[in-house]
Design an enzyme around this catalytic site. Sequence first.
Site, PDB file in Angstrom:
ATOM      1  N   THR A 122       0.858  -1.195   0.000  1.00  0.00           N
ATOM      2  CA  THR A 122       0.000   0.000   0.000  1.00  0.00           C
ATOM      3  C   THR A 122       0.890   1.241   0.000  1.00  0.00           C
ATOM      4  OG1 THR A 122      -1.674  -1.224   1.180  1.00  0.00           O
ATOM      5  CG2 THR A 122      -1.827   1.175   1.299  1.00  0.00           C
ATOM      6  N   GLU A 151      -4.164  -4.759  -2.974  1.00  0.00           N
ATOM      7  CA  GLU A 151      -4.920  -5.896  -2.417  1.00  0.00           C
ATOM      8  C   GLU A 151      -6.028  -5.383  -1.516  1.00  0.00           C
ATOM      9  OE1 GLU A 151      -4.843  -6.817   0.967  1.00  0.00           O
ATOM     10  OE2 GLU A 151      -3.498  -5.182   1.557  1.00  0.00           O
ATOM     11  N   LEU A 153      -7.497  -7.625   0.883  1.00  0.00           N
ATOM     12  CA  LEU A 153      -7.693  -8.789   1.744  1.00  0.00           C
ATOM     13  C   LEU A 153      -7.880  -8.363   3.190  1.00  0.00           C
ATOM     14  CD1 LEU A 153      -4.636 -10.875   0.433  1.00  0.00           C
ATOM     15  CD2 LEU A 153      -6.948 -10.802  -0.517  1.00  0.00           C
ATOM     16  N   ARG A 154      -8.874  -8.964   3.834  1.00  0.00           N
ATOM     17  CA  ARG A 154      -9.040  -8.713   5.267  1.00  0.00           C
ATOM     18  C   ARG A 154      -8.343  -9.812   6.044  1.00  0.00           C
ATOM     19  NH1 ARG A 154     -15.158  -9.333   5.534  1.00  0.00           N
ATOM     20  NH2 ARG A 154     -14.557 -10.627   3.781  1.00  0.00           N
ATOM     21  N   GLY A 256     -18.912  -0.641  17.139  1.00  0.00           N
ATOM     22  CA  GLY A 256     -18.056  -1.437  18.027  1.00  0.00           C
ATOM     23  C   GLY A 256     -17.023  -0.546  18.691  1.00  0.00           C
ATOM     24  N   CYS A 263      -4.075  -1.614   9.059  1.00  0.00           N
ATOM     25  CA  CYS A 263      -4.339  -0.886   7.799  1.00  0.00           C
ATOM     26  C   CYS A 263      -5.095   0.425   7.973  1.00  0.00           C
ATOM     27  CB  CYS A 263      -5.097  -1.797   6.847  1.00  0.00           C
ATOM     28  SG  CYS A 263      -4.226  -3.332   6.593  1.00  0.00           S
ATOM     29  N   ARG A 331      -2.204  -5.048  16.597  1.00  0.00           N
ATOM     30  CA  ARG A 331      -1.896  -3.665  16.218  1.00  0.00           C
ATOM     31  C   ARG A 331      -3.108  -2.743  16.294  1.00  0.00           C
ATOM     32  NH1 ARG A 331       1.500  -4.809  10.863  1.00  0.00           N
ATOM     33  NH2 ARG A 331       0.219  -6.676  10.914  1.00  0.00           N
TER      34      ARG A 331
HETATM   35  C1  UGA Z   1      -8.827  -3.840   5.949  1.00  0.00           C
HETATM   36  C2  UGA Z   1      -9.767  -3.813   4.725  1.00  0.00           C
HETATM   37  O1  UGA Z   1     -11.071  -4.264   5.101  1.00  0.00           O
HETATM   38  C3  UGA Z   1      -9.225  -4.696   3.611  1.00  0.00           C
HETATM   39  O2  UGA Z   1     -10.054  -4.571   2.452  1.00  0.00           O
HETATM   40  C4  UGA Z   1      -7.796  -4.227   3.262  1.00  0.00           C
HETATM   41  O3  UGA Z   1      -7.224  -5.042   2.251  1.00  0.00           O
HETATM   42  C5  UGA Z   1      -6.931  -4.297   4.500  1.00  0.00           C
HETATM   43  O4  UGA Z   1      -7.506  -3.453   5.532  1.00  0.00           O
HETATM   44  C6  UGA Z   1      -5.559  -3.794   4.113  1.00  0.00           C
HETATM   45  O5  UGA Z   1      -5.440  -2.638   3.720  1.00  0.00           O
HETATM   46  O6  UGA Z   1      -4.628  -4.611   4.049  1.00  0.00           O
HETATM   47  P1  UGA Z   1      -8.413  -5.509   8.007  1.00  0.00           P
HETATM   48  O7  UGA Z   1      -7.559  -4.417   8.566  1.00  0.00           O
HETATM   49  O8  UGA Z   1      -7.887  -6.893   7.970  1.00  0.00           O
HETATM   50  O9  UGA Z   1      -8.830  -5.159   6.479  1.00  0.00           O
HETATM   51  O10 UGA Z   1      -9.732  -5.545   8.866  1.00  0.00           O
HETATM   52  P2  UGA Z   1     -11.274  -5.151   8.704  1.00  0.00           P
HETATM   53  O11 UGA Z   1     -12.079  -6.379   8.690  1.00  0.00           O
HETATM   54  O12 UGA Z   1     -11.475  -4.204   7.615  1.00  0.00           O
HETATM   55  O13 UGA Z   1     -11.507  -4.416  10.107  1.00  0.00           O
HETATM   56  C7  UGA Z   1     -10.808  -3.227  10.461  1.00  0.00           C
HETATM   57  C8  UGA Z   1     -11.334  -2.677  11.759  1.00  0.00           C
HETATM   58  O14 UGA Z   1     -12.656  -2.191  11.605  1.00  0.00           O
HETATM   59  C9  UGA Z   1     -11.417  -3.717  12.884  1.00  0.00           C
HETATM   60  O15 UGA Z   1     -11.024  -3.104  14.092  1.00  0.00           O
HETATM   61  C10 UGA Z   1     -12.889  -4.104  12.920  1.00  0.00           C
HETATM   62  O16 UGA Z   1     -13.311  -4.577  14.176  1.00  0.00           O
HETATM   63  C11 UGA Z   1     -13.533  -2.772  12.578  1.00  0.00           C
HETATM   64  N1  UGA Z   1     -14.886  -2.912  12.002  1.00  0.00           N
HETATM   65  C12 UGA Z   1     -15.070  -3.479  10.783  1.00  0.00           C
HETATM   66  C13 UGA Z   1     -15.970  -2.415  12.704  1.00  0.00           C
HETATM   67  O17 UGA Z   1     -15.823  -1.876  13.830  1.00  0.00           O
HETATM   68  N2  UGA Z   1     -17.209  -2.486  12.151  1.00  0.00           N
HETATM   69  C14 UGA Z   1     -17.419  -3.050  10.943  1.00  0.00           C
HETATM   70  O18 UGA Z   1     -18.592  -3.083  10.487  1.00  0.00           O
HETATM   71  C15 UGA Z   1     -16.335  -3.562  10.237  1.00  0.00           C
END
Ligand code: UGA
Length: 432
Positions: A122, A151, A153-154, A256, A263, A331
């Site tokens: 990124t 990417e 990806l979560r 939440g 990220c 993190r």
């Molecule tokens: C995020 C993006 O969703 C991916 O598309 C991206 O590829 C990735 O960053 C990256 O740049 O590499 P990630 O950090 O793995 O993915 O996690 P998310 O599932 O997006 O969650 C991020 C945060 O938001 C978490 O703390 C989660 O608990 C919070 N969240 C997510 C909420 O509080 N509410 C939601 O509805 C969704």
Amino acid sequence: MKLCMIGTGYVGLVSGVCFSDLGNDVICVDKDIKKINNLKKGIIPIYEPGLEELVLKNYKNKRLNFSSNLKESVEKSDIVFICVGTPTKKNSNRADLSQVYAVAKEISKSVKKFKIIINKSTVPVTTGDELEKIISKKVNKKFFSVVSNPEFLREGEAIRDFIYPDRVVVGSNDSRSQKILKSLYSPLISKGAKFVSTKRRAAELIKYASNAFLATKITFINEIANLCEKTGIDIEDISIGIGLDKRIGSRFLRAGPAYGGSCFPKDTKALVSTADKFKTNLSVIKSVIRSNHLRSDLLSKRLSLILKNKIKNKVVSFLGVTFKANTDDMRDSSSLKLIPFLSRKGAKIKYYDPTGLKKEFKKLKNVEFSNSIHETIKGSDIIIIHTEWNDFKSINFKKYSKNKKPIIYDMRNIYSPNKIKKLGFKYFGIGR
Ligand code: UGA
């Protein structure tokens, strides 16, 4: 096709393994020799459901290999992916691109025939231009093309996100590379993924804008949740009520704790910093960053109120400490603020996480890891559900709390408030 992934972190390893599963010959490269030797033995450096099985399967059938020799691996490949970290620079909001640039320099020493050099890390918009400059110092422009292929990806869902992406974004200024990339991704496109072909700079910005938008959506619903708490409304009704409008969409509208992870916090800051460089004020994203930063304080205050400001000696059990479920990643997890806050106030904290003990809490007073949900919640005054692992979704609170009825603070709104209250427990959620 013959691919080489440089960097076996989250992005490089997951993408490399998935590309090999699609039938490509892939070498995953890392300068960390121990990591490479472990990968050859099937020891996976990160927690990601399904990854180990895919590594073992594809390593066994020889489509996947691991190496610490960058030069040899690049020479053998047609397409080279740069997948190294771009952390936030110390004392600044900017992305540290030193690893990306160092890898580009190394690659430039090994290009002898045409290669597509893809950046998957990124990076701020215009980094691709820089990479082109660095590589062209050693290689004639006829022999390489720099492409941006971000990417999406979560963590915890990475394999599924790779195989069933909503879209594949390829940013390239030459049509030859676009064609080759479209063919590389054709197994995913034929399953329904949209192929978005753009100029290189646009692809770079799509990545940051996506993460910033999702962070904004979460922050928005978290702030609306604050209002719900004051007005006796359940935020879950609001999320459903607005999410069904297709222009809004229901995903990433779960209120939440503050968003965390490797990220969103890093990328929102880097985007603002890039915009500053181009004299553009991204005021919305600036307030998202600020609101999210303040959210953990807000949750600490609410926790104090729930405990009627008597935190000292309270037994607090914390279920899940990572930034979200299905990952071992700590993190920017809001537990890193909430647990030290409780410890400072004199609470006795027991925590459980399916991914085990965390070094981050080792030095804190009165914080201990328990081996099971049962051990954690036994004898608690309050149970805080911080992440939404399936393991936490059907806890028999009654069975575990025979003598004492703890308060339940459900930070992911997993449980029905009415059902829990009927069991005789005090229940608090987020925005309800
Ligand atoms: C995020 C993006 O969703 C991916 O598309 C991206 O590829 C990735 O960053 C990256 O740049 O590499 P990630 O950090 O793995 O993915 O996690 P998310 O599932 O997006 O969650 C991020 C945060 O938001 C978490 O703390 C989660 O608990 C919070 N969240 C997510 C909420 O509080 N509410 C939601 O509805 C969704």
